[in-house]
Design an enzyme around this catalytic site. Structure first.
Site, PDB file in Angstrom:
ATOM      1  CG  ASN A   1     -38.357  90.420  15.648  1.00 50.06           C
ATOM      2  OD1 ASN A   1     -39.124  90.158  16.455  1.00 50.06           O
ATOM      3  ND2 ASN A   1     -38.814  89.866  14.489  1.00 50.06           N
TER       4      ASN A   1
ATOM      5  CG  ASN B   1     -38.794  86.105  25.156  1.00 53.54           C
ATOM      6  OD1 ASN B   1     -39.550  86.731  25.085  1.00 53.54           O
ATOM      7  ND2 ASN B   1     -38.343  85.428  24.352  1.00 53.54           N
TER       8      ASN B   1
ATOM      9  CD  GLU C   1     -41.536  86.692  15.465  1.00 55.58           C
ATOM     10  OE1 GLU C   1     -42.198  87.360  16.275  1.00 55.58           O
ATOM     11  OE2 GLU C   1     -40.316  87.366  15.173  1.00 55.58           O
TER      12      GLU C   1
ATOM     13  N   GLY D   1     -46.824  90.710  16.187  1.00 54.37           N
ATOM     14  CA  GLY D   1     -47.193  89.969  14.820  1.00 54.37           C
ATOM     15  C   GLY D   1     -45.866  90.169  13.876  1.00 54.37           C
TER      16      GLY D   1
ATOM     17  CG  ASP E   1     -37.446  87.170  17.130  1.00 51.04           C
ATOM     18  OD1 ASP E   1     -37.931  88.008  17.132  1.00 51.04           O
ATOM     19  OD2 ASP E   1     -37.642  86.131  17.788  1.00 51.04           O
TER      20      ASP E   1
HETATM   21 CA    CA Z   1     -39.971  88.353  17.367  1.00 40.82          CA
END
Ligand code: CA
Length: 735
Positions: free
Chosen positions: A290, A424, A214, A212, A335
């Protein structure tokens, strides 16, 4: 508006120069099919190295606590992998993304599909034994950054434990699927918390974090009793509001690395993926996400480190007490999550054997960290990157490239890797035979551009950031540039020599996680060809490929039932994550799980979801004028699910190709949530009626471009695409 995504040479008055560039590009065309990989560095086999005890199962997320994803099974090997055939397939309930690692215990496979549905399958036949649907409200899908996925279950003492997308943690009876307990792990009224990670379990404790960052949340990891679901402890990765309950000394120290009112947007640092238990040292390592929001100046960074975002933290598993941390990117602003695969290993270092952890997070550096004390031993770039000039091993800090700081300028700044990362969540694997770590690596440059931001960004994706600056009008040109700019590979990294051993270049970005086996093989799902491929672990030579009809982004596993070795994987590409992903390929009717064995004879049914082109109305003159405004809002609010230009990969509807009725009810869908049950919630709380009208205008203009393109002869479109690809091949490296 400016068209920064494609260089400014693409303006109408410079077409002549363009043609010249393209002609130069023809010279490059000749070698476009030149085969990778190189494979020049082949090491002798070292089978005496650490191999997990021989087991027929795949009992936990990374196979064992070291999470190296190296199967000791060797029935399927380099010599016979060509006769690997499908043993079975199982169709899941939904069409969206599947990221789960299948857990196999005593011949039963426990997996999660999209929307957090758990399936127990006979691992020999694929027959459904039971399933459990936690009934996640579809509206939760709006606050996921990257599709309604789940990375799998933990199986522990007769229980199947998993986290649902809406942050409920469940324990089920492994025999029947009956619910044993359920507990809510996050307060969704305080931010858009989600949960996609696989829980880890050790000594009766279940460890789980959440996502979450973002959407403005505060990250933490929690431990629950496996027996009862009781909360045992919680460790917050970033400090909270100092005005609230007094924090401990550690968090008071962390708070000094922040300024302003960072807690209003959570701060981030979410523990959404890697949580690894170290059975030798009885420790837990977590990777933190991030900062939130991405622009550190908008979260009160003041130039501080913002502890503990983008870090690896060691904790006591019994108490959650802090032991050490290593922050990979102080004051992170790109990020750069540090949540990717944490792999435990032992290796010689300056004359002595060291217990280390290996980490290849988004930022493009491969870290070797002494896990006894958190000291950085090595950080070497495994992928292209331009945000740092390297690491100072004395201080353990990166040497930042000031040109990559997009937060102090209004101009877009190209940073590599961008938010998609050089690696990723897709797990990496290690083979003790070759002594290579296999990384699903990618080139993922992104232009960051700051935007004004005030207030709290609940349910809004990263306000304060323009993700990509602009896109060209032509979908063909965009496709060409996407193809040339974003690249994916199977990267074999030698952690002992700290260098690339070989790289197998794939057709596209967005490839799957990796399995290494004692049969000398490496398996990976490939985007672009929608296949599961097997490579020689020594040199990357492709030895086998199977058309899975949709890209498996999940990692494969291996196990034995009744004396036969299987390779198994979940297949579900899911929604787009902002890139141009239009696909004109028929798709299977649902996500799937598949398993292969030597001599397998099963076949897949033909893909049954044909491409449909809908019936969009032509835009009015007024709508043509509003389209540029709409594009801006679309990029901020819609692109992460629907893709650039609204051209998703069709697991989320391609907005350019909907039936007419959807355009007629556009406002009620987008504002009021008329399609909520289908996973498209209303955005009336964050978008005005005028903004939605602008978005619709933009979508209709893109739909018209799409329709006009399809009206042209295929040979002409193909020729243009070839030309654009040539152009992109020449120009993209100069950007
Ligand atoms: Ca992220």
């Amino acid at each position: 508006m400016s068209k920064h995504f494609v260089p400014v040479v693409w303006s109408s008055n410079r077409k002549v120069r363009l043609l010249l560039l393209a002609a130069i590009g023809l010279a490059f065309w000749a070698d476009r099919g030149r085969a990778q990989p190189s494979g020049e560095r082949v090491q002798s086999l070292d089978t005496a190295a650490i191999i997990t005890p021989h087991s027929d199962d795949w009992p936990s997320y990374g196979l064992d606590y070291k999470e190296q994803r190296f199967s000791p099974l060797e029935q399927i090997d380099r010599s016979n992998v060509s006769s690997l055939g499908l043993a079975w397939h199982f169709d899941a309930d939904y069409t969206r993304g599947i990221e789960a690692t299948p857990i196999v215990v005593d011949g039963i496979m426990y997996v999660t599909g999209s929307w957090s549905v758990v399936y127990a399958l006979d691992a020999k036949t694929g027959k459904l034994l039971w399933k459990f649907d936690p009934q996640v409200p579809k509206s939760v899908g709006a606050s996921t950054c990257c599709d309604v996925v789940n990375r799998g279950v933990a199986v522990y003492e007769g229980k199947v434990i998993f986290g649902a997308l809406d942050t409920r943690l469940f324990a089920l009876d492994a025999k029947t699927g009956a619910k044993l307990w359920e507990t809510l792990t996050a307060d969704r009224t305080k931010g858009d918390y989600t949960m996609t990670g696989a829980p880890r379990v050790a000594n009766g404790r279940v460890f789980i974090g959440n996502g979450g960052a973002e959407f403005g949340v505060r990250g933490y990891v929690s431990a629950y009793a496996a027996e009862s679901g009781e909360l045992l402890w919680r460790f917050f990765t970033v400090p909270g509001n100092p005005a609230d309950a007094p924090e401990d000394e550690l968090h008071a120290r962390a708070a000094k690395t922040w300024q302003g009112e960072w807690w209003k947007n959570g701060g981030g640092g979410t523990v959404w993926d890697s949580i690894v238990y170290d059975s030798e040292l009885d420790r837990l390592y977590i990777g933190t996400g991030n900062g939130s929001p991405w622009n550190r100046r908008q979260r009160g960074s003041g130039g501080g480190d913002n502890l503990f975002v983008s870090s690896v933290i060691a904790l006591e598993p019994a108490t959650g007490k802090y032991i050490w941390h290593y922050q990979e990117v102080p004051g992170e602003t790109w990020d750069y999550t540090a949540t990717q695969t944490i792999m435990l290993a032992e290796m010689p270092w300056q004359g002595s054997a060291r217990k280390v952890l290996w980490h290849a997070p988004k930022n493009g550096f491969f870290y070797i960290i002494d896990r006894t004390n958190g000291k950085l031993l090595s950080a070497e770039p495994y992928s292209k990157q331009n945000w740092a000039k390297g690491y100072d091993l004395e201080t353990g800090r990166p040497i930042f490239n000031p040109d990559a700081d997009w937060t102090q300028t209004d101009k877009p700044v190209t940073v590599i890797p961008g938010h998609g990362g050089a690696h990723n969540w897709h797990p990496m694997a290690y083979s003790p035979q070759t002594r290579f770590v296999y990384i699903p690596e990618q080139e993922y440059p992104i232009q960051f551009q700051r935007r004004a931001h005030s207030g709290v960004h609940h349910n809004v994706f990263n306000v304060g950031t323009q993700l990509v600056a602009a896109t060209p009008d032509s979908p063909l040109l965009l496709e060409a540039f996407t193809h040339e700019t974003f690249k994916g590979a199977l990267l074999a990294w030698d952690p002992f020599a700290q260098r690339v051993a070989f790289r197998v270049q794939h057709p596209s970005v967005g490839n799957g996680g990796i399995l290494a086996t004692a049969g000398g093989l490496v398996f990976q799902g490939i985007e672009g060809t929608a296949s599961l491929d097997a490579y020689d672990a020594k040199n990357g030579e492709k030895l086998w490929s199977f058309d899975t009809q949709e890209t498996p982004v999940a990692p494969a596993v291996s196990y034995v039932v009744d004396g036969e070795q299987y390779i198994a994987i979940g297949v579900g590409r899911g929604g787009t994550v902002g890139l141009f992903a239009a696909s004109d390929r028929p798709l299977p009717a649902s996500g799937r799980f598949m398993a292969w064995k030597l001599g397998g004879k099963a076949t897949l049914p033909a893909p049954s979801v044909p491409v449909s082109y809908g019936d969009p109305p032509p835009p009015s003159d007024q709508q043509r004028e509003a389209a540029a405004r709409g594009e801006e809002t679309f990029r901020a609010m819609c692109v992460r699910c629907h893709g650039l230009k609204g051209a998703s990969n069709r697991r989320v509807p391609d907005l350019r190709r909907l039936p007419r009725a959807y355009y007629d009810m556009f406002e009620s869908v987008v504002l009021d949530g008329a399609a909520d049950a289908a996973g498209m919630p209303g955005f009336g709380h964050v978008l005005s009626r005028e903004q939605v009208a602008d978005i619709k205008a933009y979508v209709l203009v893109e739909a018209e471009i799409d329709r006009n393109l399809r009206a042209q002869p295929k040979w002409w479109v193909d020729l243009k695409l070839s030309f654009y690809r040539l152009f992109a091949k020449v120009v993209a490296p100069l950007m």
